[in-house]
Design a protein around this motif. Structure first.
Motif, PDB file in Angstrom:
ATOM      1  N   UNK A 220       0.841  -1.200   0.000  1.00 42.28           N
ATOM      2  CA  UNK A 220       0.000   0.000   0.000  1.00 42.28           C
ATOM      3  C   UNK A 220       0.871   1.244   0.000  1.00 42.28           C
ATOM      4  N   UNK A 221       0.393   2.314  -0.647  1.00 37.72           N
ATOM      5  CA  UNK A 221       1.157   3.562  -0.691  1.00 37.72           C
ATOM      6  C   UNK A 221       0.247   4.778  -0.529  1.00 37.72           C
ATOM      7  N   UNK A 222       0.845   5.832  -0.012  1.00 34.52           N
ATOM      8  CA  UNK A 222       0.207   7.143   0.138  1.00 34.52           C
ATOM      9  C   UNK A 222       1.256   8.202  -0.206  1.00 34.52           C
ATOM     10  N   UNK A 223       1.030   8.972  -1.246  1.00 36.84           N
ATOM     11  CA  UNK A 223       1.976  10.014  -1.654  1.00 36.84           C
ATOM     12  C   UNK A 223       1.210  11.331  -1.742  1.00 36.84           C
ATOM     13  N   UNK A 224       1.453  12.221  -0.791  1.00 38.28           N
ATOM     14  CA  UNK A 224       0.726  13.490  -0.692  1.00 38.28           C
ATOM     15  C   UNK A 224       1.542  14.597  -1.346  1.00 38.28           C
ATOM     16  N   UNK A 225       0.921  15.317  -2.276  1.00 34.84           N
ATOM     17  CA  UNK A 225       1.619  16.385  -3.000  1.00 34.84           C
ATOM     18  C   UNK A 225       0.897  17.717  -2.779  1.00 34.84           C
ATOM     19  N   UNK A 226       1.587  18.644  -2.119  1.00 42.13           N
ATOM     20  CA  UNK A 226       1.024  19.972  -1.842  1.00 42.13           C
ATOM     21  C   UNK A 226       1.572  20.994  -2.820  1.00 42.13           C
ATOM     22  N   UNK A 227       0.655  21.768  -3.423  1.00 39.10           N
ATOM     23  CA  UNK A 227       1.024  22.905  -4.270  1.00 39.10           C
ATOM     24  C   UNK A 227       0.284  24.139  -3.793  1.00 39.10           C
ATOM     25  N   UNK A 228       0.944  25.280  -3.901  1.00 37.19           N
ATOM     26  CA  UNK A 228       0.301  26.543  -3.561  1.00 37.19           C
ATOM     27  C   UNK A 228      -0.911  26.784  -4.458  1.00 37.19           C
ATOM     28  N   UNK A 229      -1.950  27.465  -3.906  1.00 37.61           N
ATOM     29  CA  UNK A 229      -1.986  28.007  -2.545  1.00 37.61           C
ATOM     30  C   UNK A 229      -2.387  26.965  -1.498  1.00 37.61           C
ATOM     31  N   UNK A 230      -3.218  25.973  -1.909  1.00 37.12           N
ATOM     32  CA  UNK A 230      -3.700  24.986  -0.940  1.00 37.12           C
ATOM     33  C   UNK A 230      -4.331  23.805  -1.673  1.00 37.12           C
ATOM     34  N   UNK A 231      -3.638  23.328  -2.694  1.00 40.41           N
ATOM     35  CA  UNK A 231      -4.111  22.191  -3.479  1.00 40.41           C
ATOM     36  C   UNK A 231      -3.298  20.957  -3.091  1.00 40.41           C
TER      37      UNK A 231
END
Length: 352
Positions: A220-231
């Motif tokens: 199982x995997x979880x890869x969280x990608x944050x981009x401005x402003x809040x996506x």
């Protein structure tokens, strides 16, 4: 004057196109009351929700021939914020109200709340899953009474799944798996991989939906990608164990992208546009509906936690919250937000 807590020179999701029909539509974004409506060309336009005559809310009026008609005294407003007419009155000298850049794209309506001279539609993030026929998407909208950064923290650290979502996507192995956080350009990436575990209920359902055994061990995997402003886009999935995990062939896995657009309404409330994009059985509408329903239940569990957290933080404003290694994704995301706001303030200072 309160301190600004969100960037303004950027694109936020304001609504979905179906929310803007024949009548004016009100929505507050970044503490700005807006009215959205369709002009004569069926384009969605956004103005400040303020009639220049007596200050009434234009959203309480109606749309006629692509113009806003104030529901108080009948003043007519064009889609660029210019007063067009008013029954038996001279209004040529009335001031314009502010118009905001609005773009309908990828199934969302995007708003630029800051300096309108900087609004550039090419800066709207590209969403491959929204235009590729090999993908399906289903989602929804929650209004949540919390600082938007609390939701960023929540989504960049999925440790809470073990406790908040114990009956659906949580499992103890989430706690036990190491977390990696890094920068990829201007994107914060937090990842966690769990090998040789049994899938929790939500992912058992996903495996069955993809015609795969659900009672065998998976990676199982979880890869969280944050981009401005809040996506935040979160790559999630499971594959039958030992076949490559995240990189396994599509035939032995079920994977998706959890879609999160977090739009500040005010300092302590948000519009949370959530959904899931998947690239297996994209034409199965019943599956899309089922996943949306399950995901809605999961996210509603976060809602209560976040709102109570916000109440606590307002009740005890002088208390400092603690930071652990699992919080690194949210911490880095907040640093990007702070940097963006400082750049805006510096730009404003130079032009005033």
């Amino acid at each position: 004057m309160t301190q600004q807590i969100f960037p303004l020179n950027t694109w936020y999701v304001a609504c979905t196109p179906d929310e803007v029909q024949d009548q004016p539509f009100a929505r507050k974004i970044c503490n700005i009351p807006l009215v959205l409506f369709r002009n004569q060309d069926n384009e969605i336009k956004a103005l400040e929700d303020f009639c220049p005559h007596r200050g009434a809310a234009l959203s309480l009026g109606k749309v006629e021939n692509g113009q806003l008609v104030c529901g108080y005294h009948g003043l007519r407003m064009g889609d660029k914020g210019k007063v067009e007419s008013m029954p038996n009155q001279r209004v040529q000298g009335f001031p314009c109200i502010k118009a905001y850049a609005a773009v309908e794209r990828y199934g969302f309506v995007w708003i630029w709340p800051g300096d309108q001279t900087l609004a550039d539609s090419s800066l709207i993030p590209e969403l491959e899953w929204a235009i590729n026929k090999d993908w399906a998407y289903g989602g929804g909208l929650f209004h949540i009474n919390c600082d938007y950064r609390l939701m960023v923290d929540n989504l960049m650290d999925l440790t809470h799944e073990t406790y908040v979502h114990a009956s659906s996507i949580g499992q103890k192995e989430i706690d036990e798996a190491p977390v990696s956080t890094k920068m990829e350009g201007n994107q914060v990436v937090t990842s966690r991989f769990m090998d040789g575990v049994y899938a929790p209920p939500f992912w058992q359902n996903a495996l069955r939906a993809n015609d795969l055994a659900d009672d065998v061990k998976v990676d199982r995997w979880q890869i969280c990608r944050f981009d401005l402003p809040s996506h935040i886009m979160i790559e999630v999935g499971v594959a039958h164990a030992g076949l490559g995990g995240y990189h396994a062939p599509q035939a032995v896995k079920a994977s998706s992208i959890v879609v999160d657009f977090i739009t500040p309404e005010s300092d302590t409330s948000i519009w949370y546009f959530w959904g899931m994009a998947r690239n297996f059985k994209p034409h199965d509408q019943n599956l899309t509906d089922s996943i949306r329903e399950g995901q809605g239940v999961i996210f509603s569990e976060d809602l209560e936690v976040l709102e109570k957290q916000q109440q606590n933080l307002l009740l005890y404003p002088d208390r400092k919250v603690l930071k652990l290694d699992i919080d690194a994704g949210g911490v880095k995301a907040r640093r990007l937000i702070e940097r963006a706001m400082k750049q805006e303030q510096s730009l404003t200072a130079k032009t005033t």
